[in-house]
Design an enzyme around this catalytic site. Sequence first.
Site, mmCIF file in Angstrom:
data_model
loop_
_atom_site.group_PDB
_atom_site.id
_atom_site.type_symbol
_atom_site.label_atom_id
_atom_site.label_comp_id
_atom_site.label_asym_id
_atom_site.label_seq_id
_atom_site.Cartn_x
_atom_site.Cartn_y
_atom_site.Cartn_z
ATOM 1 N N ASP A 37 0.852 -1.201 0.000
ATOM 2 C CA ASP A 37 0.000 0.000 0.000
ATOM 3 C C ASP A 37 0.888 1.252 0.000
ATOM 4 O O ASP A 37 2.107 1.168 0.174
ATOM 5 C CB ASP A 37 -0.903 0.002 1.255
ATOM 6 N N ASP A 63 3.183 1.914 -4.741
ATOM 7 C CA ASP A 63 2.282 2.813 -5.474
ATOM 8 C C ASP A 63 1.988 2.114 -6.793
ATOM 9 O O ASP A 63 2.855 2.012 -7.662
ATOM 10 C CB ASP A 63 2.955 4.169 -5.705
ATOM 11 N N VAL A 64 0.751 1.617 -6.936
ATOM 12 C CA VAL A 64 0.430 0.758 -8.082
ATOM 13 C C VAL A 64 0.564 1.466 -9.435
ATOM 14 O O VAL A 64 0.619 0.807 -10.466
ATOM 15 C CB VAL A 64 -0.992 0.137 -7.979
ATOM 16 N N ASN A 90 -6.182 -5.061 -5.946
ATOM 17 C CA ASN A 90 -7.298 -4.520 -5.156
ATOM 18 C C ASN A 90 -7.284 -2.991 -5.039
ATOM 19 O O ASN A 90 -8.346 -2.379 -4.924
ATOM 20 C CB ASN A 90 -7.251 -5.158 -3.754
ATOM 21 N N TYR A 160 -15.471 6.376 -12.965
ATOM 22 C CA TYR A 160 -15.121 5.180 -12.180
ATOM 23 C C TYR A 160 -15.618 3.940 -12.921
ATOM 24 O O TYR A 160 -14.898 2.951 -13.071
ATOM 25 C CB TYR A 160 -15.781 5.288 -10.805
ATOM 26 N N LYS A 164 -13.663 0.562 -14.246
ATOM 27 C CA LYS A 164 -13.972 -0.789 -13.758
ATOM 28 C C LYS A 164 -14.435 -1.698 -14.898
ATOM 29 O O LYS A 164 -14.201 -2.906 -14.871
ATOM 30 C CB LYS A 164 -15.005 -0.713 -12.629
ATOM 31 N N THR A 197 -17.006 0.348 3.596
ATOM 32 C CA THR A 197 -15.603 0.768 3.764
ATOM 33 C C THR A 197 -15.563 2.283 3.563
ATOM 34 O O THR A 197 -16.595 2.900 3.281
ATOM 35 C CB THR A 197 -14.695 0.145 2.690
HETATM 36 N N1 LIG Z 1 -16.263 -0.241 -1.163
HETATM 37 C C1 LIG Z 1 -17.077 -0.448 -2.198
HETATM 38 O O1 LIG Z 1 -18.289 -0.149 -2.108
HETATM 39 C C2 LIG Z 1 -16.552 -1.072 -3.468
HETATM 40 C C3 LIG Z 1 -17.497 -1.482 -4.418
HETATM 41 C C4 LIG Z 1 -17.045 -2.051 -5.607
HETATM 42 C C5 LIG Z 1 -15.687 -2.205 -5.837
HETATM 43 N N2 LIG Z 1 -14.797 -1.792 -4.897
HETATM 44 C C6 LIG Z 1 -13.374 -1.939 -5.218
HETATM 45 O O2 LIG Z 1 -12.719 -2.709 -4.226
HETATM 46 C C7 LIG Z 1 -11.363 -2.269 -4.070
HETATM 47 C C8 LIG Z 1 -11.087 -1.944 -2.611
HETATM 48 O O3 LIG Z 1 -12.027 -0.959 -2.195
HETATM 49 P P1 LIG Z 1 -12.190 -0.484 -0.675
HETATM 50 O O4 LIG Z 1 -13.622 -0.180 -0.490
HETATM 51 O O5 LIG Z 1 -11.496 -1.415 0.256
HETATM 52 O O6 LIG Z 1 -11.406 0.910 -0.755
HETATM 53 P P2 LIG Z 1 -10.666 1.757 0.403
HETATM 54 O O7 LIG Z 1 -10.661 3.165 -0.097
HETATM 55 O O8 LIG Z 1 -11.272 1.471 1.728
HETATM 56 O O9 LIG Z 1 -9.181 1.163 0.364
HETATM 57 C C9 LIG Z 1 -8.410 1.288 -0.797
HETATM 58 C C10 LIG Z 1 -6.956 0.980 -0.491
HETATM 59 O O10 LIG Z 1 -6.195 1.198 -1.696
HETATM 60 C C11 LIG Z 1 -5.031 1.941 -1.355
HETATM 61 N N3 LIG Z 1 -4.511 2.697 -2.491
HETATM 62 C C12 LIG Z 1 -5.037 3.798 -3.075
HETATM 63 N N4 LIG Z 1 -4.213 4.250 -4.044
HETATM 64 C C13 LIG Z 1 -3.143 3.416 -4.078
HETATM 65 C C14 LIG Z 1 -1.965 3.339 -4.857
HETATM 66 N N5 LIG Z 1 -1.697 4.263 -5.814
HETATM 67 N N6 LIG Z 1 -1.104 2.323 -4.641
HETATM 68 C C15 LIG Z 1 -1.345 1.410 -3.667
HETATM 69 N N7 LIG Z 1 -2.433 1.429 -2.885
HETATM 70 C C16 LIG Z 1 -3.330 2.424 -3.092
HETATM 71 C C17 LIG Z 1 -5.499 2.871 -0.215
HETATM 72 O O11 LIG Z 1 -4.407 3.395 0.510
HETATM 73 C C18 LIG Z 1 -6.374 1.916 0.584
HETATM 74 O O12 LIG Z 1 -5.627 1.173 1.523
HETATM 75 C C19 LIG Z 1 -11.202 -1.077 -5.018
HETATM 76 O O13 LIG Z 1 -10.611 -1.478 -6.220
HETATM 77 C C20 LIG Z 1 -12.630 -0.630 -5.250
HETATM 78 O O14 LIG Z 1 -12.786 0.082 -6.461
HETATM 79 C C21 LIG Z 1 -15.197 -1.231 -3.719
#
Ligand SMILES: NC(=O)c1ccc[n+]([C@@H]2O[C@H](COP(=O)([O-])OP(=O)(O)OC[C@H]3O[C@@H](n4cnc5c(N)ncnc54)[C@H](O)[C@@H]3O)[C@@H](O)[C@H]2O)c1
Length: 267
Positions: A37, A63-64, A90, A160, A164, A197
């Site tokens: 992360d 940093d992805v 993720n 977004y 996706k 989240t």
């Molecule tokens: N929460 C939802 O409702 C939801 C719904 C559909 C899909 N998703 C997808 O699930 C995944 C996780 O979502 P979440 O809800 O846990 O999000 P979150 O915002 O709670 O956590 C995201 C994590 O990604 C990290 N991150 C951000 N930019 C980064 C980078 N450049 N390099 C490395 N790490 C980085 C952040 O620091 C954080 O720890 C995402 O891809 C999101 O699009 C989430």
Amino acid sequence: MNRLDNKVALISGAAKGIGAETARLMSQAGAKVVVADVLGDVGRATVKSITDEGGDALYVDLDVSREDSWAAAVEAAVGHFGKLDILVNNAGLFLGQDFEEVPLDDWNRLVSVNLTGVFLGTRVCAPALRKSAKDSPHGSAIVNLSSIAGLVGAPLDPLYSMTKGGVTVFTKSTALDFARKKDRIRVNSVHPGVIDTEMGQQTIETGARMFSENDTDLALKRSIQRHPMGRLGTVDDIARAIVFLASDDAGFMTGSSLVVDGGLTAA
Ligand SMILES: NC(=O)c1ccc[n+]([C@@H]2O[C@H](COP(=O)([O-])OP(=O)(O)OC[C@H]3O[C@@H](n4cnc5c(N)ncnc54)[C@H](O)[C@@H]3O)[C@@H](O)[C@H]2O)c1
């Protein structure tokens, strides 16, 4: 069922949210986990919570959006645990802005994480995954986090949704490519509904701003009502699906889209 004994997994964006829960569940299923992360302190706390429970976990800065950062993370993971069997792409961002008004820099930042991040993760991890697949009866696995917004239209954030949708089809295309090359790397995507989240909260706040007169309680109620099962998803709901796809129980699955949305897209 769904065991990951002797597997090594790297999970991007695993400091918190869905990624952190996935790291915890994968550790409980027997895997050694790499929590990757940009949030060092939060990520190290996640690792500590896993090792406190007797798991084997490592934090790496990642940093992805940067290829050199991916290369260093994979080198650290393989250096520490000796191999890599599972990649979970993720890390993700949600914008929640009107596409007619969003500054181009914000769009470029979204793309750099949600699309470039998945592309680079897949490319940089492929050699290590291909190598470990040779020693595993069911090969290696990549699980990509897409969304219901990558399957159906999402008026809340069309940008977004565009990223996706890209992840959904990149999953299928790379699955076919690895299969054609006989690499034995399976690639599947998970499509969560709204999950409780920080990002899930961001979608509620955006919904309040755009469709519910800034009333967050009303936006939450409406978001819950959109899920036929009558609740938002939890990180556990999603992490269990990811663990399954990463495990040998999903050994004949590649290029598939696993929807975990309480029935939202079934209607
Ligand atoms: N929460 C939802 O409702 C939801 C719904 C559909 C899909 N998703 C997808 O699930 C995944 C996780 O979502 P979440 O809800 O846990 O999000 P979150 O915002 O709670 O956590 C995201 C994590 O990604 C990290 N991150 C951000 N930019 C980064 C980078 N450049 N390099 C490395 N790490 C980085 C952040 O620091 C954080 O720890 C995402 O891809 C999101 O699009 C989430």
